[in-house]
Write a protein that holds these residues in place. Sequence first.
Motif, PDB file in Angstrom:
ATOM      1  N   ASN A   1       0.824  -1.207   0.000  1.00  0.00           N
ATOM      2  CA  ASN A   1       0.000   0.000   0.000  1.00  0.00           C
ATOM      3  C   ASN A   1       0.867   1.269   0.000  1.00  0.00           C
ATOM      4  O   ASN A   1       2.104   1.201   0.044  1.00  0.00           O
ATOM      5  CB  ASN A   1      -0.994  -0.018   1.167  1.00  0.00           C
ATOM      6  CG  ASN A   1      -0.345   0.050   2.533  1.00  0.00           C
ATOM      7  OD1 ASN A   1       0.798   0.500   2.690  1.00  0.00           O
ATOM      8  ND2 ASN A   1      -1.070  -0.389   3.547  1.00  0.00           N
ATOM      9  N   GLU A   2       0.216   2.417  -0.036  1.00  0.00           N
ATOM     10  CA  GLU A   2       0.936   3.695  -0.111  1.00  0.00           C
ATOM     11  C   GLU A   2       1.846   3.926   1.093  1.00  0.00           C
ATOM     12  O   GLU A   2       2.907   4.529   0.966  1.00  0.00           O
ATOM     13  CB  GLU A   2      -0.059   4.855  -0.234  1.00  0.00           C
ATOM     14  CG  GLU A   2      -0.918   5.045   1.011  1.00  0.00           C
ATOM     15  CD  GLU A   2      -1.868   6.220   0.931  1.00  0.00           C
ATOM     16  OE1 GLU A   2      -1.409   7.347   0.701  1.00  0.00           O
ATOM     17  OE2 GLU A   2      -3.070   5.970   1.091  1.00  0.00           O
ATOM     18  N   HIS A   3       1.450   3.430   2.264  1.00  0.00           N
ATOM     19  CA  HIS A   3       2.256   3.633   3.467  1.00  0.00           C
ATOM     20  C   HIS A   3       3.541   2.802   3.407  1.00  0.00           C
ATOM     21  O   HIS A   3       4.611   3.273   3.781  1.00  0.00           O
ATOM     22  CB  HIS A   3       1.448   3.279   4.717  1.00  0.00           C
ATOM     23  CG  HIS A   3       0.115   3.955   4.770  1.00  0.00           C
ATOM     24  ND1 HIS A   3      -0.027   5.320   4.799  1.00  0.00           N
ATOM     25  CD2 HIS A   3      -1.140   3.437   4.772  1.00  0.00           C
ATOM     26  CE1 HIS A   3      -1.321   5.616   4.837  1.00  0.00           C
ATOM     27  NE2 HIS A   3      -2.008   4.497   4.808  1.00  0.00           N
TER      28      HIS A   3
ATOM     29  N   MET B   1       9.338   2.527   2.501  1.00  0.00           N
ATOM     30  CA  MET B   1      10.452   1.948   1.750  1.00  0.00           C
ATOM     31  C   MET B   1      11.295   3.039   1.086  1.00  0.00           C
ATOM     32  O   MET B   1      12.522   3.040   1.189  1.00  0.00           O
ATOM     33  CB  MET B   1       9.945   0.964   0.695  1.00  0.00           C
ATOM     34  CG  MET B   1      11.071   0.259  -0.035  1.00  0.00           C
ATOM     35  SD  MET B   1      10.543  -1.163  -1.015  1.00  0.00           S
ATOM     36  CE  MET B   1       9.692  -0.366  -2.354  1.00  0.00           C
ATOM     37  N   GLU B   2      10.651   3.979   0.423  1.00  0.00           N
ATOM     38  CA  GLU B   2      11.388   5.061  -0.237  1.00  0.00           C
ATOM     39  C   GLU B   2      12.128   5.935   0.784  1.00  0.00           C
ATOM     40  O   GLU B   2      13.258   6.361   0.537  1.00  0.00           O
ATOM     41  CB  GLU B   2      10.446   5.910  -1.084  1.00  0.00           C
ATOM     42  CG  GLU B   2       9.976   5.221  -2.340  1.00  0.00           C
ATOM     43  CD  GLU B   2      11.122   4.769  -3.234  1.00  0.00           C
ATOM     44  OE1 GLU B   2      12.041   5.570  -3.511  1.00  0.00           O
ATOM     45  OE2 GLU B   2      11.096   3.595  -3.660  1.00  0.00           O
TER      46      GLU B   2
ATOM     47  N   ILE C   1       0.945   0.049   9.534  1.00  0.00           N
ATOM     48  CA  ILE C   1       0.766   1.502   9.580  1.00  0.00           C
ATOM     49  C   ILE C   1      -0.689   1.858   9.317  1.00  0.00           C
ATOM     50  O   ILE C   1      -1.280   2.670  10.036  1.00  0.00           O
ATOM     51  CB  ILE C   1       1.712   2.200   8.573  1.00  0.00           C
ATOM     52  CG1 ILE C   1       3.161   2.086   9.055  1.00  0.00           C
ATOM     53  CG2 ILE C   1       1.312   3.658   8.373  1.00  0.00           C
ATOM     54  CD1 ILE C   1       4.198   2.525   8.024  1.00  0.00           C
ATOM     55  N   GLN C   2      -1.295   1.240   8.295  1.00  0.00           N
ATOM     56  CA  GLN C   2      -2.698   1.519   7.963  1.00  0.00           C
ATOM     57  C   GLN C   2      -3.607   1.212   9.140  1.00  0.00           C
ATOM     58  O   GLN C   2      -4.487   1.999   9.483  1.00  0.00           O
ATOM     59  CB  GLN C   2      -3.129   0.715   6.737  1.00  0.00           C
ATOM     60  CG  GLN C   2      -4.570   0.972   6.339  1.00  0.00           C
ATOM     61  CD  GLN C   2      -4.797   2.413   5.907  1.00  0.00           C
ATOM     62  OE1 GLN C   2      -4.248   2.854   4.921  1.00  0.00           O
ATOM     63  NE2 GLN C   2      -5.587   3.156   6.658  1.00  0.00           N
ATOM     64  N   GLU C   3      -3.376   0.078   9.777  1.00  0.00           N
ATOM     65  CA  GLU C   3      -4.200  -0.312  10.917  1.00  0.00           C
ATOM     66  C   GLU C   3      -4.060   0.685  12.067  1.00  0.00           C
ATOM     67  O   GLU C   3      -5.051   1.087  12.685  1.00  0.00           O
ATOM     68  CB  GLU C   3      -3.798  -1.720  11.371  1.00  0.00           C
ATOM     69  CG  GLU C   3      -4.772  -2.330  12.348  1.00  0.00           C
ATOM     70  CD  GLU C   3      -4.452  -3.788  12.626  1.00  0.00           C
ATOM     71  OE1 GLU C   3      -4.402  -4.144  13.806  1.00  0.00           O
ATOM     72  OE2 GLU C   3      -4.256  -4.554  11.657  1.00  0.00           O
ATOM     73  N   ARG C   4      -2.830   1.096  12.345  1.00  0.00           N
ATOM     74  CA  ARG C   4      -2.607   2.078  13.424  1.00  0.00           C
ATOM     75  C   ARG C   4      -3.245   3.420  13.090  1.00  0.00           C
ATOM     76  O   ARG C   4      -3.788   4.089  13.955  1.00  0.00           O
ATOM     77  CB  ARG C   4      -1.105   2.280  13.662  1.00  0.00           C
ATOM     78  CG  ARG C   4      -0.370   1.090  14.222  1.00  0.00           C
ATOM     79  CD  ARG C   4      -0.253   1.030  15.732  1.00  0.00           C
ATOM     80  NE  ARG C   4       0.262   2.213  16.380  1.00  0.00           N
ATOM     81  CZ  ARG C   4       1.543   2.477  16.610  1.00  0.00           C
ATOM     82  NH1 ARG C   4       2.473   1.632  16.228  1.00  0.00           N
ATOM     83  NH2 ARG C   4       1.889   3.580  17.227  1.00  0.00           N
ATOM     84  N   ILE C   5      -3.183   3.833  11.816  1.00  0.00           N
ATOM     85  CA  ILE C   5      -3.814   5.095  11.406  1.00  0.00           C
ATOM     86  C   ILE C   5      -5.331   5.011  11.604  1.00  0.00           C
ATOM     87  O   ILE C   5      -5.946   5.943  12.122  1.00  0.00           O
ATOM     88  CB  ILE C   5      -3.461   5.450   9.943  1.00  0.00           C
ATOM     89  CG1 ILE C   5      -1.990   5.854   9.830  1.00  0.00           C
ATOM     90  CG2 ILE C   5      -4.368   6.576   9.425  1.00  0.00           C
ATOM     91  CD1 ILE C   5      -1.498   6.024   8.405  1.00  0.00           C
TER      92      ILE C   5
END
Length: 103
Positions: A2-4, A9-10, A37-41
């Motif tokens: 996903n985007e996160h 990574m970048e 990260i998505q879940e925490r957000i």
Amino acid sequence: MNEHGKHAMETMKNHDPASFAQIEDPETYFTKLGEEIQERIWDLGEALTPTRGQEEALEYIGLVNMAKFNARSQVYQEMIYDSLPPEPEEMEDPLPQDEEDQH
């Protein structure tokens, strides 16, 4: 991924290439990290979202969007940025202009 995960990574590639090089399977690692990260957000965004009161609908939407933005910022800081080594200019405190002139 996903985007996160892509952002993490970048960011690591650009700011901590030594640590990035030690990751055996970056695709899997950052895919999993992105999901965490998505879940925490989501969880934090929900916790930060105020209960609907007497405000107008658009005002409440703004409060919800601000909660989501703040959640993303906080989670990115904790799960991505805090693990990076300091940038060289962050490691040393430059002398104030007056002190530089005296040396």
